[in-house]
Scaffold this motif. Structure first.
Motif, PDB file in Angstrom:
ATOM      1  N   PRO A 299      -8.963 -12.956  13.766  1.00  0.00           N
ATOM      2  CA  PRO A 299      -8.449 -12.244  12.596  1.00  0.00           C
ATOM      3  C   PRO A 299      -6.964 -12.490  12.384  1.00  0.00           C
ATOM      4  O   PRO A 299      -6.272 -13.010  13.265  1.00  0.00           O
ATOM      5  CB  PRO A 299      -8.728 -10.775  12.916  1.00  0.00           C
ATOM      6  CG  PRO A 299      -9.073 -10.700  14.356  1.00  0.00           C
ATOM      7  CD  PRO A 299      -9.364 -12.068  14.856  1.00  0.00           C
TER       8      PRO A 299
ATOM      9  N   GLU B  98       0.151 -24.295   7.590  1.00  0.00           N
ATOM     10  CA  GLU B  98      -0.440 -23.411   6.583  1.00  0.00           C
ATOM     11  C   GLU B  98       0.333 -23.638   5.282  1.00  0.00           C
ATOM     12  O   GLU B  98       1.562 -23.736   5.294  1.00  0.00           O
ATOM     13  CB  GLU B  98      -0.219 -21.970   7.072  1.00  0.00           C
ATOM     14  CG  GLU B  98      -1.137 -20.963   6.496  1.00  0.00           C
ATOM     15  CD  GLU B  98      -0.997 -19.618   7.237  1.00  0.00           C
ATOM     16  OE1 GLU B  98      -0.442 -19.568   8.349  1.00  0.00           O
ATOM     17  OE2 GLU B  98      -1.437 -18.636   6.656  1.00  0.00           O
TER      18      GLU B  98
ATOM     19  N   GLY C 158      -3.078 -12.368  12.148  1.00  0.00           N
ATOM     20  CA  GLY C 158      -2.037 -11.860  13.046  1.00  0.00           C
ATOM     21  C   GLY C 158      -2.349 -12.013  14.520  1.00  0.00           C
ATOM     22  O   GLY C 158      -1.587 -11.538  15.366  1.00  0.00           O
ATOM     23  N   GLY C 159      -3.445 -12.683  14.857  1.00  0.00           N
ATOM     24  CA  GLY C 159      -3.817 -12.825  16.269  1.00  0.00           C
ATOM     25  C   GLY C 159      -2.956 -13.815  17.030  1.00  0.00           C
ATOM     26  O   GLY C 159      -2.941 -13.837  18.264  1.00  0.00           O
ATOM     27  N   GLY C 160      -2.255 -14.670  16.295  1.00  0.00           N
ATOM     28  CA  GLY C 160      -1.372 -15.631  16.956  1.00  0.00           C
ATOM     29  C   GLY C 160      -1.770 -17.088  16.793  1.00  0.00           C
ATOM     30  O   GLY C 160      -1.219 -17.980  17.447  1.00  0.00           O
ATOM     31  N   LYS C 161      -2.699 -17.371  15.866  1.00  0.00           N
ATOM     32  CA  LYS C 161      -3.176 -18.750  15.691  1.00  0.00           C
ATOM     33  C   LYS C 161      -2.049 -19.672  15.215  1.00  0.00           C
ATOM     34  O   LYS C 161      -1.847 -20.757  15.748  1.00  0.00           O
ATOM     35  CB  LYS C 161      -4.346 -18.784  14.687  1.00  0.00           C
ATOM     36  CG  LYS C 161      -5.523 -17.903  15.084  1.00  0.00           C
ATOM     37  CD  LYS C 161      -6.674 -17.988  14.101  1.00  0.00           C
ATOM     38  CE  LYS C 161      -6.370 -17.505  12.695  1.00  0.00           C
ATOM     39  NZ  LYS C 161      -6.009 -16.065  12.603  1.00  0.00           N
ATOM     40  N   THR C 162      -1.347 -19.211  14.181  1.00  0.00           N
ATOM     41  CA  THR C 162      -0.280 -20.064  13.631  1.00  0.00           C
ATOM     42  C   THR C 162       0.817 -20.289  14.669  1.00  0.00           C
ATOM     43  O   THR C 162       1.308 -21.417  14.833  1.00  0.00           O
ATOM     44  CB  THR C 162       0.315 -19.408  12.361  1.00  0.00           C
ATOM     45  OG1 THR C 162      -0.704 -19.388  11.361  1.00  0.00           O
ATOM     46  CG2 THR C 162       1.517 -20.181  11.827  1.00  0.00           C
ATOM     47  N   THR C 163       1.178 -19.238  15.392  1.00  0.00           N
ATOM     48  CA  THR C 163       2.222 -19.401  16.409  1.00  0.00           C
ATOM     49  C   THR C 163       1.758 -20.385  17.484  1.00  0.00           C
ATOM     50  O   THR C 163       2.538 -21.232  17.940  1.00  0.00           O
ATOM     51  CB  THR C 163       2.578 -18.027  17.021  1.00  0.00           C
ATOM     52  OG1 THR C 163       2.860 -17.111  15.954  1.00  0.00           O
ATOM     53  CG2 THR C 163       3.782 -18.129  17.933  1.00  0.00           C
TER      54      THR C 163
ATOM     55  N   GLN D  37      -9.343 -18.988   9.489  1.00  0.00           N
ATOM     56  CA  GLN D  37      -9.866 -17.641   9.342  1.00  0.00           C
ATOM     57  C   GLN D  37     -11.272 -17.689   8.766  1.00  0.00           C
ATOM     58  O   GLN D  37     -12.117 -16.871   9.089  1.00  0.00           O
ATOM     59  CB  GLN D  37      -8.956 -16.866   8.397  1.00  0.00           C
ATOM     60  CG  GLN D  37      -8.298 -15.734   9.128  1.00  0.00           C
ATOM     61  CD  GLN D  37      -7.559 -14.871   8.157  1.00  0.00           C
ATOM     62  OE1 GLN D  37      -8.114 -13.897   7.663  1.00  0.00           O
ATOM     63  NE2 GLN D  37      -6.342 -15.240   7.869  1.00  0.00           N
TER      64      GLN D  37
ATOM     65  N   TYR E 219       9.005 -14.123  18.657  1.00  0.00           N
ATOM     66  CA  TYR E 219      10.044 -14.210  17.633  1.00  0.00           C
ATOM     67  C   TYR E 219      11.137 -13.239  18.044  1.00  0.00           C
ATOM     68  O   TYR E 219      10.888 -12.024  18.103  1.00  0.00           O
ATOM     69  CB  TYR E 219       9.469 -13.862  16.264  1.00  0.00           C
ATOM     70  CG  TYR E 219       8.367 -14.822  15.842  1.00  0.00           C
ATOM     71  CD1 TYR E 219       8.681 -16.005  15.176  1.00  0.00           C
ATOM     72  CD2 TYR E 219       7.027 -14.579  16.158  1.00  0.00           C
ATOM     73  CE1 TYR E 219       7.688 -16.896  14.804  1.00  0.00           C
ATOM     74  CE2 TYR E 219       6.033 -15.466  15.793  1.00  0.00           C
ATOM     75  CZ  TYR E 219       6.371 -16.624  15.115  1.00  0.00           C
ATOM     76  OH  TYR E 219       5.390 -17.515  14.755  1.00  0.00           O
TER      77      TYR E 219
ATOM     78  N   VAL F  80       4.682 -12.545  20.956  1.00  0.00           N
ATOM     79  CA  VAL F  80       3.409 -12.485  20.210  1.00  0.00           C
ATOM     80  C   VAL F  80       2.307 -13.304  20.886  1.00  0.00           C
ATOM     81  O   VAL F  80       1.130 -13.077  20.627  1.00  0.00           O
ATOM     82  CB  VAL F  80       3.561 -12.890  18.722  1.00  0.00           C
ATOM     83  CG1 VAL F  80       4.539 -11.975  18.006  1.00  0.00           C
ATOM     84  CG2 VAL F  80       3.952 -14.323  18.544  1.00  0.00           C
TER      85      VAL F  80
HETATM   86  P1  ATP Z   1      -2.307 -15.413  10.017  1.00  0.00           P
HETATM   87  O1  ATP Z   1      -3.658 -15.931   9.772  1.00  0.00           O
HETATM   88  O2  ATP Z   1      -1.996 -14.148   9.277  1.00  0.00           O
HETATM   89  O3  ATP Z   1      -1.206 -16.448   9.907  1.00  0.00           O
HETATM   90  P2  ATP Z   1      -2.231 -15.776  12.835  1.00  0.00           P
HETATM   91  O4  ATP Z   1      -3.426 -15.506  13.706  1.00  0.00           O
HETATM   92  O5  ATP Z   1      -1.941 -17.177  12.495  1.00  0.00           O
HETATM   93  O6  ATP Z   1      -2.338 -14.916  11.536  1.00  0.00           O
HETATM   94  P3  ATP Z   1       0.544 -15.540  13.578  1.00  0.00           P
HETATM   95  O7  ATP Z   1       0.957 -15.928  12.204  1.00  0.00           O
HETATM   96  O8  ATP Z   1       0.781 -16.474  14.694  1.00  0.00           O
HETATM   97  O9  ATP Z   1      -1.003 -15.123  13.586  1.00  0.00           O
HETATM   98  O10 ATP Z   1       1.226 -14.139  13.912  1.00  0.00           O
HETATM   99  C1  ATP Z   1       1.156 -13.520  15.210  1.00  0.00           C
HETATM  100  C2  ATP Z   1       2.083 -12.322  15.227  1.00  0.00           C
HETATM  101  O11 ATP Z   1       3.427 -12.785  15.096  1.00  0.00           O
HETATM  102  C3  ATP Z   1       1.857 -11.352  14.078  1.00  0.00           C
HETATM  103  O12 ATP Z   1       2.006 -10.040  14.576  1.00  0.00           O
HETATM  104  C4  ATP Z   1       2.965 -11.685  13.104  1.00  0.00           C
HETATM  105  O13 ATP Z   1       3.358 -10.531  12.392  1.00  0.00           O
HETATM  106  C5  ATP Z   1       4.072 -12.147  14.033  1.00  0.00           C
HETATM  107  N1  ATP Z   1       4.949 -13.126  13.373  1.00  0.00           N
HETATM  108  C6  ATP Z   1       4.571 -14.286  12.802  1.00  0.00           C
HETATM  109  N2  ATP Z   1       5.640 -14.956  12.296  1.00  0.00           N
HETATM  110  C7  ATP Z   1       6.730 -14.190  12.571  1.00  0.00           C
HETATM  111  C8  ATP Z   1       8.121 -14.318  12.323  1.00  0.00           C
HETATM  112  N3  ATP Z   1       8.612 -15.394  11.695  1.00  0.00           N
HETATM  113  N4  ATP Z   1       8.929 -13.327  12.753  1.00  0.00           N
HETATM  114  C9  ATP Z   1       8.447 -12.237  13.395  1.00  0.00           C
HETATM  115  N5  ATP Z   1       7.130 -12.064  13.675  1.00  0.00           N
HETATM  116  C10 ATP Z   1       6.284 -13.008  13.267  1.00  0.00           C
END
Ligand code: ATP
Length: 234
Positions: free
Chosen positions: A40, A88, A42-47, A194, A16, A21
Motif C-alpha cells: 500500500p 514515478e 507509503g510503505g517505502g517502495k519508492t524509497t 500499487q 528523510y 522510513v
Molecule cells: P507511494 O506509492 O505513495 O509512493 P511508497 O510505498 O512508494 O508509497 P515511499 O514514497 O517510499 O512509499 O514513502 C515511505 C514513507 O516515507 C512515507 O511515510 C512517506 O510519507 C515518507 N516520505 C517519502 N518521501 C519523503 C520526503 N521527501 N520527505 C519526508 N518523508 C518522505
C-alpha cells in the motif's frame, strides 16, 4: 551452484532527515528475475527504489551490486554499473522534444544516434514524433519514451516505479508486455507497483512491503491476493 544476486539489500535502513522510513529492508534481485515490489501507499517502495538506484543514501545495513558493497557510491557510478531507473512520474521533460529528451536523459555519454536507433526501432511511433514536444504525447507514448531512455544505456538492472500511474488499463498491459520482452532479453527488473495485477503476468517473484519493511517474499499471485484482501480491502 548458487547464483550470486545481482542486487542485494541486507538490513538496509534509510530515511528523510531524522525520520527513518526503511527499517531493515532485506531484498534480493537475482540475474534475469522480475521482482514485483508490492504494497500500500507509503510503505517505502519508492524509497527502496531510490536507494537501489544510488540516489538515496543508506544510513545503515549493506547494499551489494553484483557482490560489491556499494553503500555511498554515486548515482553516476550506478549508471555506469548498468543500473537504470524510471522514476514515478516518468522523469521526462514535457517542454522538450522526444529527441531532446533522449539526448538529455541518460548522462552516460551514449551517442544520441545510438539512443535514437534503440528508441525508434522498438517504438516506431517515437520516430514519427521525434520533433514533437514530449508533453503533447499520450501517457502511454510518454512511458515508451521513458523506457527508451533507459534502454539506450543497455542496462543490466532496470528499476521501475509505478509504470501504470495515470494510464488506461489497456495501455498498462501493453507497457508491461514490453517490460516482459526486456526481461526475456536478459534485463533484471525490480518494479514497484500499487496496481499489483498489472505486473503479475511478468513477475517471477514478489515482495510485500509494509511500513518500511519487506514482510514477505514469494509467489506473485499469492502476494497480490494477500495484498488485495488484507491490506487494500479488496
Ligand atoms: P507511494 O506509492 O505513495 O509512493 P511508497 O510505498 O512508494 O508509497 P515511499 O514514497 O517510499 O512509499 O514513502 C515511505 C514513507 O516515507 C512515507 O511515510 C512517506 O510519507 C515518507 N516520505 C517519502 N518521501 C519523503 C520526503 N521527501 N520527505 C519526508 N518523508 C518522505
Amino acid at each position: 551452484m548458487s547464483v550470486e544476486p545481482l542486487l542485494e539489500l541486507s538490513g538496509v535502513r534509510a530515511g528523510y532527515g531524522a525520520i527513518e522510513v526503511l527499517h531493515s529492508v532485506d531484498l534480493i534481485l537475482e540475474p534475469g528475475a522480475v521482482v514485483a515490489l508490492l504494497g500500500p501507499n507509503g510503505g517505502g517502495k519508492t524509497t527502496t527504489l531510490r536507494v537501489c538506484s544510488g540516489i538515496h543514501p543508506v544510513s545503515s545495513g549493506e547494499f551489494r551490486l553484483a557482490g560489491r558493497v556499494v553503500n555511498g557510491v554515486s548515482a553516476a557510478e550506478f549508471a555506469r554499473l548498468g543500473v537504470c531507473s524510471i522514476p514515478e512520474g516518468r522523469g521526462i521533460f514535457p517542454n522538450l522534444t522526444v529527441r531532446e529528451n533522449l539526448w538529455i536523459g541518460t548522462g552516460t555519454g551514449v551517442p544520441l544516434a545510438d539512443l535514437e536507433e534503440v528508441a525508434y526501432t522498438r517504438f516506431p511511433v517515437l520516430g514519427e514524433r521525434r520533433s514533437q514536444l514530449a508533453g503533447s504525447m499520450s501517457g502511454g507514448e510518454q512511458q515508451m519514451l521513458a523506457l527508451s531512455r533507459a534502454l539506450g544505456t543497455h542496462p543490466t538492472v532496470l528499476l521501475l516505479d509505478e509504470l501504470s500511474m495515470g494510464l488506461a488499463p489497456r495501455i498498462v498491459s501493453r507497457i508491461y508486455d514490453i517490460v516482459g520482452e526486456l526481461a526475456a532479453e536478459g534485463v533484471s527488473i525490480l518494479v514497484a507497483e500499487q496496481f499489483a495485477r498489472a505486473v503479475l503476468p511478468i513477475a517471477t517473484s514478489a515482495a510485500l512491503m509494509l511500513q518500511g519493511r519487506v514482510v514477505r517474499t514469494g509467489d506473485p499471485a499469492e502476494i497480490e491476493e494477500e495484498l488485495s484482501t488484507t491490506y487494500l480491502g479488496g
